[in-house]
Motif scaffolding. Structure first.
Motif, short mmCIF file in Angstrom:
data_model
loop_
_atom_site.label_atom_id
_atom_site.label_comp_id
_atom_site.label_asym_id
_atom_site.label_seq_id
_atom_site.Cartn_x
_atom_site.Cartn_y
_atom_site.Cartn_z
N HIS A 111 0.81 -1.22 0.00
CA HIS A 111 0.00 0.00 0.00
C HIS A 111 0.84 1.27 0.00
CE1 HIS A 111 -3.24 -2.73 0.96
NE2 HIS A 111 -4.09 -1.74 0.77
N GLY A 112 1.81 1.30 0.93
CA GLY A 112 2.56 2.54 1.12
C GLY A 112 3.29 2.95 -0.13
N GLU A 113 4.07 2.03 -0.70
CA GLU A 113 4.84 2.37 -1.89
C GLU A 113 3.92 2.76 -3.03
OE1 GLU A 113 5.61 -0.18 0.04
OE2 GLU A 113 7.77 -0.50 0.14
N TYR A 114 2.84 2.00 -3.16
CA TYR A 114 1.90 2.27 -4.25
C TYR A 114 1.38 3.70 -4.16
CZ TYR A 114 -2.37 1.83 -7.03
OH TYR A 114 -3.37 2.01 -7.95
N THR A 115 0.90 4.07 -2.97
CA THR A 115 0.32 5.41 -2.82
C THR A 115 1.38 6.48 -3.02
OG1 THR A 115 -1.04 4.40 -1.15
CG2 THR A 115 -1.18 6.77 -1.36
N ALA A 116 2.55 6.26 -2.39
CA ALA A 116 3.59 7.28 -2.49
C ALA A 116 4.01 7.48 -3.94
CB ALA A 116 4.79 6.86 -1.65
N LEU A 117 4.18 6.38 -4.67
CA LEU A 117 4.60 6.52 -6.06
C LEU A 117 3.52 7.19 -6.91
CD1 LEU A 117 6.48 3.17 -6.51
CD2 LEU A 117 7.43 5.44 -6.68
N LEU A 118 2.27 6.87 -6.56
CA LEU A 118 1.18 7.53 -7.27
C LEU A 118 1.25 9.04 -7.05
CD1 LEU A 118 -0.91 6.04 -8.92
CD2 LEU A 118 -2.49 6.19 -7.03
N LEU A 119 1.52 9.43 -5.79
CA LEU A 119 1.61 10.86 -5.50
C LEU A 119 2.84 11.46 -6.19
CD1 LEU A 119 0.57 11.18 -1.76
CD2 LEU A 119 -0.78 11.52 -3.80
N PHE A 120 3.93 10.72 -6.22
CA PHE A 120 5.12 11.24 -6.92
C PHE A 120 4.81 11.43 -8.40
CE2 PHE A 120 8.02 9.69 -3.43
CZ PHE A 120 8.46 10.96 -3.10
N ALA A 121 4.10 10.45 -8.96
CA ALA A 121 3.74 10.59 -10.37
C ALA A 121 2.89 11.83 -10.58
CB ALA A 121 2.99 9.34 -10.85
N MET A 122 1.98 12.07 -9.63
CA MET A 122 1.15 13.27 -9.74
C MET A 122 2.01 14.52 -9.64
SD MET A 122 -2.27 12.42 -7.67
CE MET A 122 -2.84 14.09 -7.69
N LEU A 123 3.01 14.47 -8.77
CA LEU A 123 3.92 15.61 -8.66
C LEU A 123 4.57 15.88 -10.02
CD1 LEU A 123 5.49 17.64 -6.86
CD2 LEU A 123 7.23 15.89 -6.63
N GLY A 124 5.03 14.79 -10.64
CA GLY A 124 5.63 14.95 -11.96
C GLY A 124 4.66 15.56 -12.96
N MET A 125 3.42 15.08 -12.91
CA MET A 125 2.42 15.61 -13.85
C MET A 125 2.17 17.08 -13.62
SD MET A 125 -0.34 12.59 -13.73
CE MET A 125 0.13 10.93 -14.15
N ILE A 126 1.99 17.45 -12.35
CA ILE A 126 1.69 18.85 -12.05
C ILE A 126 2.85 19.72 -12.48
CG2 ILE A 126 1.29 20.46 -10.16
CD1 ILE A 126 -0.23 18.36 -8.73
#
Lengths: 641, 487, 101, 175
Positions: free
Chosen positions: B108-123
């Motif tokens: 869970h943790g890695e999944y969510t964190a990476l998702l947020l990092f990906a969003m950071l990249g997108m933004i």
């Protein structure tokens, strides 16, 4: 009342939403919600009609700006004028009656609430289509009715063939819609606006009379109409659409949605008037459809399919009217057709109900004894559709034929006349086969045949009444009438003619009352002939025909004398010819249209599977593809510099 | 000769969304380390909370348009809309994830964190106005997605997809970097604003390098956006990746990619040497994408592959707006509106479709035949899927129709009538395969899989996501100005 | 005197092209990644050459970022290879064709 | 001129080593040739007075990344000899052709552009660039500098998670 016109789409829309959301809880009450909404629309429509009648229109109600792209705006705006108010009345009245009928017909069916939600959604879309003030909003209604139609065709999802029918309808209509959308884009491209008033006011200035652009636009629009109104060559989907429940066939596939194409062409009559070539094509396709569909109708066994082909044929008449410039006559035929065809379908629904779901007319017979009201109403509507004098269909059909003749399309007039004969023949054939003679039903079903509950017979009676009297709205001048209907629609339907007049391209044909009376007599005669032929064949049976002729109609005695000739003629030319023609039309349908669709599908598929083979899953194959792409991009950049 | 560089002035509120997003992701990773195993699934709700927080901070940050970090980022209206779309997409992706993550034993943790990092990249990609920042944002996004693609460690297909995605992605990145090098070589700067200023002067000598550089950068973007000649990775990766990640790749990375492409194109398009002819490359790519995407989708049996090809086609539609923006300045505003609206529409339609696919798919199995009779066994799921398909086809009054209408009318205003016609024809073809899904769901006998789907609960979060996206698909279709009037 | 530039750029493009060939013909995933590293190195050379021609430190700094990107990619890539090797016993990309069509 | 001789020597070696990276069949040799290429490029950087980049190139690239490569090669024990793709035997000519097209078209632009620039001399850099680099990095390029750290964090998290051995405990915590 005009200010409240937004209620017209709003009420069924709300009903659809409420039933959709709370259908599980409402259960059978959902029917009442839908009916209440429809009755509300009748009230508002009547109010609008009253106001328009007293010269208050045309009225545009802006709701909100829907799409705005720069200077171009697509408003969600409703337009009430003479044309739309007539359509409003037709849709709301026939719609309400079908809704009431459905409460009886659908009793105990699974998905009762879903049915009413979809039907209300259909009413919403249809009102939107009719009231739209611009092409985009009209297109939305257009797609909406299509969608509801597919949903309802596929209502009995257990039947696997219903799936094919729905899919066929969808794809055929997508082809038509493609044309419609393309036309919208062309209009937008050339005129910069999409509101009806904006386009039509500019039309004489920006489009040259008979020019290529306006011809292309009108033909593309007509492509949309051909898809939706089931004309040649896209009519295949309508008979298959009979897979849906019968009230749906009555409302959507007979009275309202399929006439949307006619409505749209009338709405754009300014554009069509500027494109004589398109008008000619519309007229030819209309006449051809009227004839071919009627000839196919003669050989059908399924009562609903007979009615479906007759719908196609009648729609063909309407397009014939439009093609020869008689726009008001086309709308008048929509008006009368909605009543008698609605009535016929609902009667067919009663019959099928009584027969426990059997559609085959050769299993019926003699049902007039148990089903008096159904029989009488079916009889009235049959008279009307055949064009029996003084019924609704007589006036509307006659006006079309007269307009065709007057505009100089003699061949098309003849075709229409022959189609009228066939119409009378196959409609009475269906009447006689279903209600007269001896019952051919199995014993078990025979015992089951009974009259339907009042919720189902009441709409029949109302519709039958209108089928008989609706024609009096527009008694032609030659019969000392006022042609009120035509007069009422004049401001909308005559704009094209006015523009032509200003451009000095139209030459008004002289009106010859005697000729009109003569033609009226001719068509009456041919209708009577058709009825008589049906009577002779299906009541009296073939061998006794001469005697029957002699006894009943002294006039035809001499004709009957030539039994061999009549027999031969009938058999070799008429029966065989018609059957052959019907078969040919079917062949055309199956091999050409289906072939084109399937062929295209096959081509697409083979391209697709070739594309698929490229997708080997091998990493470097993709890399090579990428490198080709990159080279292409850089090379093109350097070349086009 | 060289001025002493100064520390760029920073306003906290302007950079808050990026900083907080980053810290939030790290915090989730850390929390995951210290939490007991049974509590770890709190990561996803935490992530959703983070998205909401970032949404709030972004609205604050965009109150006043600004250019933090010395012009490397630009907080303009366009970027604001892109960020809204990305946040909506990211939020919905987190909402559709929990059951899938649970089912496939994804940490869970890695999944969510990476998702947020990906969003950071997108933004960041949406706001970056400088090529190196753009490259690094793209890498942040891509690396997160490579890892997320391969996060189903027990599933060899997931690893294979990650391998393909990674290798081809790195390959395309190399071209992108080479392109940046050439653009830098031609103008001496990586700031898009400076490049635009220097182009007329530099153009006399090194115009060719600008073209080569832009061409290579465009190629890099074409890969990210799965546009036609560089699209081939997409179906394989979409099929192999975990379904919520497929949804995220299909939607978020495209939105961000188009935003960045918009920035690059805007800086170059006003240059004299870029005539209308120059951009016929985009014309060709758009047509290729629409044709290949729609045709290849017809023979697909797997819903994820089908959506992959459909996303290629949709990229083609969207590229039309970029073409218009680049080549016809008069229609630029309209085309930009069309672009923004279609990105939102595309996001919603795809997330809805993938959301249903997650609710129905068992163990990454997503054959279309398994949807047979879904309307009977779970009518609401079937209705949602049907809505998504109709919207993707472009049936009014859904967002799909309005979006296509925007795009094609912008194309017509710009004089690309032929593109509008090709696009329309392509969408007629697309009706065939979208409709097949509906027909299978509504008119076939229920399959064993559909019956199983009905027995499994969809889950509150996923239901919420489906509801929100369905409602938005219809509401934004009827009231498009709600979205375009946000700012 | 631009010969240093032309030489460097030609070398850069040559190495880049060799990298592309390596990417397209190698079978071993690690060798493919090495080909990509070659391409990135070639891009670095181009950066440095341009930076030198502008006498600006910007280009130098850009190279640092590219190197870091390469590092991060290498780390993730190698991790993916290890994972694949564990599940399939090979990192031959020619055998990774489960997903296709 | 010894400098230009040195330059051309580095040029030829770099090119040859790069070719050998692709041509050599043993992955370890490929890695070694890759290191050689990088060292040659570092030399060329030095000749352009880019001492800092040269140092980074040697330390980070050749020193760290390639060690990682070698480590993984050893770890996976890739004894099997690298052969070129069998499918590409016949397609190899096309691959080379495509790459040639790329090389020629981009290279040609370089020739065309640089022919016009004949008179431009590279300006002198200040002798001590490293403080300037440091300052620029932390002022003008502050954001990318921070982003790089994020990138590396992602890489570390991801690499650690993907390459991690599946412990039996993990199944219990996620079930």
């Amino acid at each position: 009342m005009l200010d409240y016109v937004w209620l017209v789409p709003f009420l069924p829309g709300c009903a659809a939403l409420v039933i959709g959301l709370f259908g599980k809880w409402l259960r059978t009450r959902s029917g009442y919600v839908a009916i209440a909404a429809m009755l509300g629309t009748i009230v508002v429509s009547l109010g609008c009609f009253w106001d328009i009648l007293h010269g208050k229109g045309p009225f545009t109600q802006h709701l909100f700006t829907w799409i705005s792209v720069g200077e171009f705006k697509a408003e969600a705006a409703l337009l009430v004028d003479q044309l739309s108010v007539v359509m409003l009345l037709v849709v709301s009245v026939v719609g309400s009656l079908v809704f009431i009928y459905s409460t009886g017909y659908m009793k105990g069916e699974r998905g009762y609430a879903r049915y009413f939600a979809q039907l209300s959604l259909f009413a919403f879309s249809m009102f939107l289509l009719v009231l739209a003030d611009n092409f985009v909003l009209m297109f939305i209604g257009w797609e909406g009715v299509g969608l509801c139609s597919y949903l309802l065709i596929g209502y009995y999802m257990d039947k696997t063939w219903a799936a094919d029918a729905g899919r066929k309808a969808f794809i055929v209509n997508r082809i038509g819609d493609f044309g419609f959308l393309l036309a919208i884009f062309l209009i937008f491209w050339t005129s910069g606006t999409l509101t009806f008033s904006g386009v039509f006011d500019q039309a004489p200035v920006i489009y040259k009379y008979g020019g290529g652009v306006v011809t292309a636009i009108t033909l593309l629009l007509f492509m949309g109409a051909v898809g939706k109104s089931a004309q040649i060559p896209l009519f295949i989907w309508l008979p298959d659409a009979m897979a849906g429940p019968t009230p749906v066939s009555a409302l959507i596939h007979a009275a309202t949605m399929v006439t949307a194409g006619v409505y749209m062409v009338v709405r754009c009559n300014v554009l069509y008037s500027l494109a004589p070539t398109s008008m000619e094509i519309v007229a030819i396709i209309g006449a051809a459809t009227a004839f071919i569909a009627a000839s196919i109708g003669i050989t059908q066994r399924d009562i609903k399919r007979v009615l479906a082909y007759s719908t196609i044929s009648q729609l063909g008449y309407m397009f014939l009217a439009l093609g020869v410039g008689a726009f008001a006559a086309g709308i008048f035929h929509i008006f009368t057709h909605a009543f008698f065809k609605g009535c016929l379908f609902l009667c067919a629904g009663c019959v099928i109900h009584a027969m426990a779901g059997d559609n085959d007319m050769f299993h019926m017979g003699g049902m007039r004894k148990q089903m008096k009201i159904t029989w009488l109403t079916y009889f009235a509507a049959t008279l009307a559709i055949s064009g029996f004098p003084l019924t609704a269909g007589f006036f509307s059909k006659d006006e079309i034929l007269w307009a065709t003749f007057r505009s100089g399309h003699l061949i098309l007039w003849l075709v229409g006349l022959v189609a009228a004969f066939m119409t009378a023949f196959y409609m009475f054939r269906s009447l006689f086969l279903t209600f007269h003679g001896e019952s051919r039903a199995p014993e078990k079903i025979k015992a089951h045949i009974h009259e339907m509950p009042r919720s189902m017979t009441f709409p029949l009676v109302v519709l039958a009444f209108f089928s008989l009297v609706a024609g009096f709205f527009s008694i032609p001048k030659v019969l000392k009438g006022s042609a009120w209907f035509e007069h009422f629609l004049h401001p909308v339907t005559n704009r094209g003619a006015e523009i032509l007049h200003e451009l000095h391209v139209a030459d008004p044909t002289p009106h010859v009352p005697e000729l009109e009376l003569l033609l009226m007599g001719a068509s009456t005669l041919i209708v009577l002939l058709g009825i008589a032929a049906a009577y002779a064949v299906y009541i009296k049976g073939w061998p006794e025909i001469p005697k029957a002729w002699a006894q009943r109609f002294g006039v035809f005695y001499k004709l009957s004398f030539h039994k061999w000739w009549w027999d031969d003629l009938y058999n070799s030319t008429f029966v065989q010819g018609t059957i052959r023609l019907a078969k040919a039309a079917w062949q055309f349908d199956i091999f050409v249209i289906d072939g084109v669709i399937n062929g295209t599908a096959f081509m697409v598929r083979s391209v697709a599977s070739r594309l698929r083979k490229l997708q080997t899953g091998q990493l470097q194959a993709y890399g090579v593809g990428m490198l080709i792409g990159i080279n292409l991009i850089v090379l093109l950049f350097l070349l086009t510099r | 000769m060289m001025s002493q560089p100064t520390v760029p002035q920073l306003f906290w509120v302007e950079v808050a969304p990026f900083v907080v997003l980053c810290i939030w992701a790290l915090a989730i990773i850390l929390a995951d380390l210290f939490l007991p195993a049974e509590r770890r699934r709190v990561a996803l709700p935490l992530g959703f909370l983070g998205v909401v927080l970032i949404a709030y901070l972004s609205i604050q940050a965009f109150e006043i348009p600004g250019n933090p970090f010395g012009g490397m980022l630009t907080l303009d209206t366009f970027a604001f809309f892109c960020i809204v779309v990305i946040l909506v997409g990211g939020g919905l992706t987190i909402l559709i994830s929990p059951r899938y993550v649970q089912r496939e034993h994804i940490p869970h943790g890695e999944y969510t964190a990476l998702l947020l990092f990906a969003m950071l990249g997108m933004i960041l990609l949406a706001v970056s106005n400088e090529l190196i920042t753009l490259l690094l944002s793209l890498e942040i996004l891509s690396l997160s997605l490579y890892i997320l693609t391969g996060i189903e460690r027990h599933n060899p297909r997931s690893s294979e997809a990650a391998l393909k995605y990674f290798l081809l992605g790195a390959f395309s990145t190399a071209f992108l970097i080479m392109g940046i090098a050439f653009l830098y070589g031609a103008t001496g700067s990586t700031f898009l604003v400076t490049i635009a200023e220097r182009l007329p002067a530099a153009g006399q000598q090194s115009a060719l390098w600008v073209f080569v550089g832009f061409g290579l950068i465009l190629a890099g973007f074409c890969f990210k956006l799965a546009l036609a000649p560089l699209h081939m990775w997409a179906p394989d990766v979409y099929e192999g990746a975990p379904t919520p990640i497929t949804a995220f790749i299909a939607t978020g990375s495209k939105v961000a990619g188009f935003a960045a492409l918009w920035h690059v194109v805007m800086s170059l398009a006003d240059w004299q040497a870029m005539t209308q002819n120059t951009f016929y490359v985009l014309w060709i790519i758009a047509v290729f994408s629409m044709v290949i995407g729609n045709f290849a989708a017809i023979v697909q049996k797997n819903i994820k592959r089908l959506l992959a090809y459909s996303s290629i086609a949709h990229s083609g539609y969207i590229l039309i707006t970029i073409l218009v923006i680049a080549s016809v300045p008069a229609v630029r505003t309209n085309a930009t509106q069309a672009l923004l609206y279609y990105l939102m529409a595309y996001m919603l339609m795809n997330l809805l479709a993938f959301g249903v696919a997650i609710a129905c798919g068992r163990k990454g199995d997503s054959n279309i035949e398994h949807y047979a009779g879904l309307a009977r066994t779970s009518p609401l799921l079937a209705a949602a899927m049907a809505l998504a398909m109709l919207s993707l086809t472009g049936v009014p009054p859904t967002v799909g129709f309005v979006g296509k209408f925007y795009i094609f009318s912008a194309a017509i205003q710009a004089g690309y009538l032929e593109l509008a016609i090709i696009g329309l024809l392509a969408s007629v073809v697309s009706a065939v395969y979208y409709l097949r899904v509906i027909v299978v769901m509504y008119m076939h006998e229920p399959s064993r899989e559909a019956a199983e789907t009905a027995r499994e609960p969809v889950g509150a979060a996923n239901s919420l996501a489906l509801l929100v996206s369905s409602v938005m698909i219809i509401l934004l279709g009827i009231f498009p100005f709600w979205f375009l009037g946000l700012k | 005197m631009t010969s240093y530039m032309i030489n460097n750029l030609v070398l850069s493009l040559a190495i880049f092209s060799i990298g592309i060939i390596g990417f397209l013909v190698k079978r071993n995933a690690i060798a493919i990644l090495m080909a990509i590293e070659l391409m990135l190195n070639a891009a670095n050379l181009a950066f440095v050459t341009f930076a030198y021609s502008f006498a600006s430190v910007d280009g130098t700094i850009l190279v640092l970022f590219v190197i870091t990107v390469a590092t991060a990619e290498a780390a993730v890539g190698l991790a993916i290879f290890i994972r694949i090797y564990r599940s399939r016993g090979t990192i031959d990309v020619d055998k990774m064709t489960t997903l296709h069509g | 001129m010894p400098v230009s001789i040195l330059y051309y020597a580095l040029f030829v070696i770099a090119l040859g080593a790069a070719l050998m990276v692709v041509l050599s069949r043993n992955t370890v040799y490929s890695a070694a040739f890759l290191i050689l290429t990088m060292l040659c490029l570092a030399g060329i950087f030095l000749l352009m007075h880019q001492e800092f980049v040269a140092a980074i190139q040697v330390i980070v690239y050749a020193g760290a990344i390639m060690v990682l490569f070698l480590f993984v090669i050893m770890l996976l024990n890739l004894r099997e000899r690298e052969i070129l793709l069998p499918d590409f035997r016949s397609l190899r000519i096309w691959v080379v052709l495509l790459v040639l097209v790329f090389f020629v078209q981009v290279g040609a632009t370089c020739f065309i552009v640089l022919r016009q620039m004949r008179d431009v001399y590279p300006p002198e850099l200040p002798p001590d660039t490293i403080p300037l680099i440091a300052k620029t990095l932390l002022t003008k390029y502050l954001l990318p500098f921070e982003l790089v750290s994020v990138l590396l964090v992602i890489a570390i998290i991801g690499a650690a998670m993907i390459a991690r051995h599946d412990e039996p405990a993990e199944h219990s915590d996620s079930s």
